[in-house]
Design a protein around this motif. Structure first.
Motif, PDB file in Angstrom:
ATOM      1  N   LEU A 240      38.556   3.055  36.512  1.00 58.27           N
ATOM      2  CA  LEU A 240      38.759   4.058  36.619  1.00 58.27           C
ATOM      3  C   LEU A 240      38.162   4.485  35.085  1.00 58.27           C
ATOM      4  O   LEU A 240      37.843   3.684  34.374  1.00 58.27           O
ATOM      5  CB  LEU A 240      40.240   4.711  35.630  1.00 58.27           C
ATOM      6  CG  LEU A 240      41.357   4.770  37.290  1.00 58.27           C
ATOM      7  CD1 LEU A 240      42.589   5.073  36.573  1.00 58.27           C
ATOM      8  CD2 LEU A 240      40.391   6.048  37.972  1.00 58.27           C
TER       9      LEU A 240
ATOM     10  N   PHE B 147      37.739  -6.602  44.566  1.00 56.49           N
ATOM     11  CA  PHE B 147      38.214  -5.159  44.207  1.00 56.49           C
ATOM     12  C   PHE B 147      39.542  -5.799  44.261  1.00 56.49           C
ATOM     13  O   PHE B 147      39.720  -6.585  46.042  1.00 56.49           O
ATOM     14  CB  PHE B 147      38.366  -4.374  44.746  1.00 56.49           C
ATOM     15  CG  PHE B 147      39.048  -2.706  44.871  1.00 56.49           C
ATOM     16  CD1 PHE B 147      39.839  -2.278  44.898  1.00 56.49           C
ATOM     17  CD2 PHE B 147      37.711  -2.428  43.190  1.00 56.49           C
ATOM     18  CE1 PHE B 147      39.974  -1.410  44.114  1.00 56.49           C
ATOM     19  CE2 PHE B 147      38.598  -0.932  43.081  1.00 56.49           C
ATOM     20  CZ  PHE B 147      40.180  -0.422  43.585  1.00 56.49           C
TER      21      PHE B 147
ATOM     22  N   THR C 173      41.117   9.001  42.301  1.00 55.08           N
ATOM     23  CA  THR C 173      42.456   8.893  42.731  1.00 55.08           C
ATOM     24  C   THR C 173      43.828   8.857  41.352  1.00 55.08           C
ATOM     25  O   THR C 173      43.499   8.782  40.357  1.00 55.08           O
ATOM     26  CB  THR C 173      42.227   7.319  42.847  1.00 55.08           C
ATOM     27  OG1 THR C 173      43.521   6.730  43.464  1.00 55.08           O
ATOM     28  CG2 THR C 173      41.907   6.636  41.745  1.00 55.08           C
TER      29      THR C 173
ATOM     30  N   ASP D 122      46.348  -0.045  41.273  1.00 54.57           N
ATOM     31  CA  ASP D 122      45.597  -0.369  41.579  1.00 54.57           C
ATOM     32  C   ASP D 122      43.756  -0.316  41.356  1.00 54.57           C
ATOM     33  O   ASP D 122      42.988  -1.118  41.623  1.00 54.57           O
ATOM     34  CB  ASP D 122      45.481  -0.233  43.501  1.00 54.57           C
ATOM     35  CG  ASP D 122      46.181  -1.000  43.657  1.00 54.57           C
ATOM     36  OD1 ASP D 122      46.967  -1.520  43.315  1.00 54.57           O
ATOM     37  OD2 ASP D 122      46.921  -0.304  44.759  1.00 54.57           O
ATOM     38  N   PHE D 123      43.639   0.952  40.433  1.00 55.49           N
ATOM     39  CA  PHE D 123      42.141   1.572  40.169  1.00 55.49           C
ATOM     40  C   PHE D 123      42.207   1.149  38.763  1.00 55.49           C
ATOM     41  O   PHE D 123      40.954   2.269  37.876  1.00 55.49           O
ATOM     42  CB  PHE D 123      42.180   2.501  40.772  1.00 55.49           C
ATOM     43  CG  PHE D 123      41.904   2.760  42.313  1.00 55.49           C
ATOM     44  CD1 PHE D 123      39.619   2.285  42.989  1.00 55.49           C
ATOM     45  CD2 PHE D 123      42.180   3.068  43.157  1.00 55.49           C
ATOM     46  CE1 PHE D 123      40.562   2.798  43.987  1.00 55.49           C
ATOM     47  CE2 PHE D 123      42.348   2.822  44.520  1.00 55.49           C
ATOM     48  CZ  PHE D 123      40.874   3.041  45.284  1.00 55.49           C
TER      49      PHE D 123
ATOM     50  N   VAL E  52      34.827   6.720  39.217  1.00 48.85           N
ATOM     51  CA  VAL E  52      36.025   6.546  40.047  1.00 48.85           C
ATOM     52  C   VAL E  52      36.809   8.028  38.054  1.00 48.85           C
ATOM     53  O   VAL E  52      37.048   7.357  36.933  1.00 48.85           O
ATOM     54  CB  VAL E  52      36.075   5.877  39.792  1.00 48.85           C
ATOM     55  CG1 VAL E  52      37.967   4.975  40.156  1.00 48.85           C
ATOM     56  CG2 VAL E  52      35.632   4.580  40.545  1.00 48.85           C
TER      57      VAL E  52
ATOM     58  N   ILE F 273      37.706   2.916  47.597  1.00 47.52           N
ATOM     59  CA  ILE F 273      36.314   2.958  47.141  1.00 47.52           C
ATOM     60  C   ILE F 273      35.309   2.274  47.943  1.00 47.52           C
ATOM     61  O   ILE F 273      34.125   2.812  47.843  1.00 47.52           O
ATOM     62  CB  ILE F 273      36.882   1.622  46.389  1.00 47.52           C
ATOM     63  CG1 ILE F 273      35.492   1.870  45.131  1.00 47.52           C
ATOM     64  CG2 ILE F 273      36.391   0.122  46.556  1.00 47.52           C
ATOM     65  CD1 ILE F 273      35.905   1.604  43.374  1.00 47.52           C
TER      66      ILE F 273
ATOM     67  N   ASP G  47      43.584  -0.807  49.204  1.00 48.24           N
ATOM     68  CA  ASP G  47      42.482   0.039  48.778  1.00 48.24           C
ATOM     69  C   ASP G  47      41.014  -0.389  48.650  1.00 48.24           C
ATOM     70  O   ASP G  47      40.205   0.521  48.290  1.00 48.24           O
ATOM     71  CB  ASP G  47      43.303   0.037  46.752  1.00 48.24           C
ATOM     72  CG  ASP G  47      44.301   0.305  47.428  1.00 48.24           C
ATOM     73  OD1 ASP G  47      44.224   1.264  48.066  1.00 48.24           O
ATOM     74  OD2 ASP G  47      45.641   0.530  46.061  1.00 48.24           O
TER      75      ASP G  47
END
Length: 123
Positions: A100, A68, A90, A95-96, A109, A77, A73
């Motif tokens: 996702l 990650f 989120t 950043d994710f 997620v 997680i 962040d």
């Protein structure tokens, strides 16, 4: 910070839907550190949002590998994994982005929109 939008809808629907809203103390401190930038939103946070949250201790390390890039962040997680959350929801699509729509060590997620779609709250 908005009183409108899908994040607020999720918060407003949580109790009636039987969802428990959980966040890590790390996330609370990040929100409160930046609250001065959004005066109206900060008032809503204190009055409406924060009281509806169950706050858990942050997790910074797990006994499984995870890649990650966003260091700030990573505790988000990891804390979701550590508290056995079913979902991590989120709005941070930057950043994710790489997780996702996936499942990371049992945690789904999702963005607020995709979560609410899965729950049948929006079409």
């Amino acid at each position: 910070w908005s009183a409108k939008g899908l994040s607020r809808l999720l918060i407003d629907q949580a109790e009636a839907a039987g969802w428990t809203l959980v966040t890590a103390d790390y996330c609370v401190s990040e929100v409160e550190k930046n609250a001065h930038k959004h005066v109206a939103g900060a008032a809503e946070w204190k009055r409406l949002v924060r009281p509806r949250l169950t706050i858990v201790g942050s997790v910074f390390v797990i006994d499984r590998p995870i890649v990650f890039d966003a260091t700030k962040d990573k505790p988000v997680i990891l804390s979701a994994i550590g508290c056995d959350a079913e979902y991590l929801v989120t709005s941070d699509t930057a950043d994710f982005a790489h997780v996702l729509g996936t499942v990371v060590y049992g945690v789904k997620v999702r963005t607020p929109k995709s979560f609410l779609l899965e729950m049948g709250v929006v079409e």
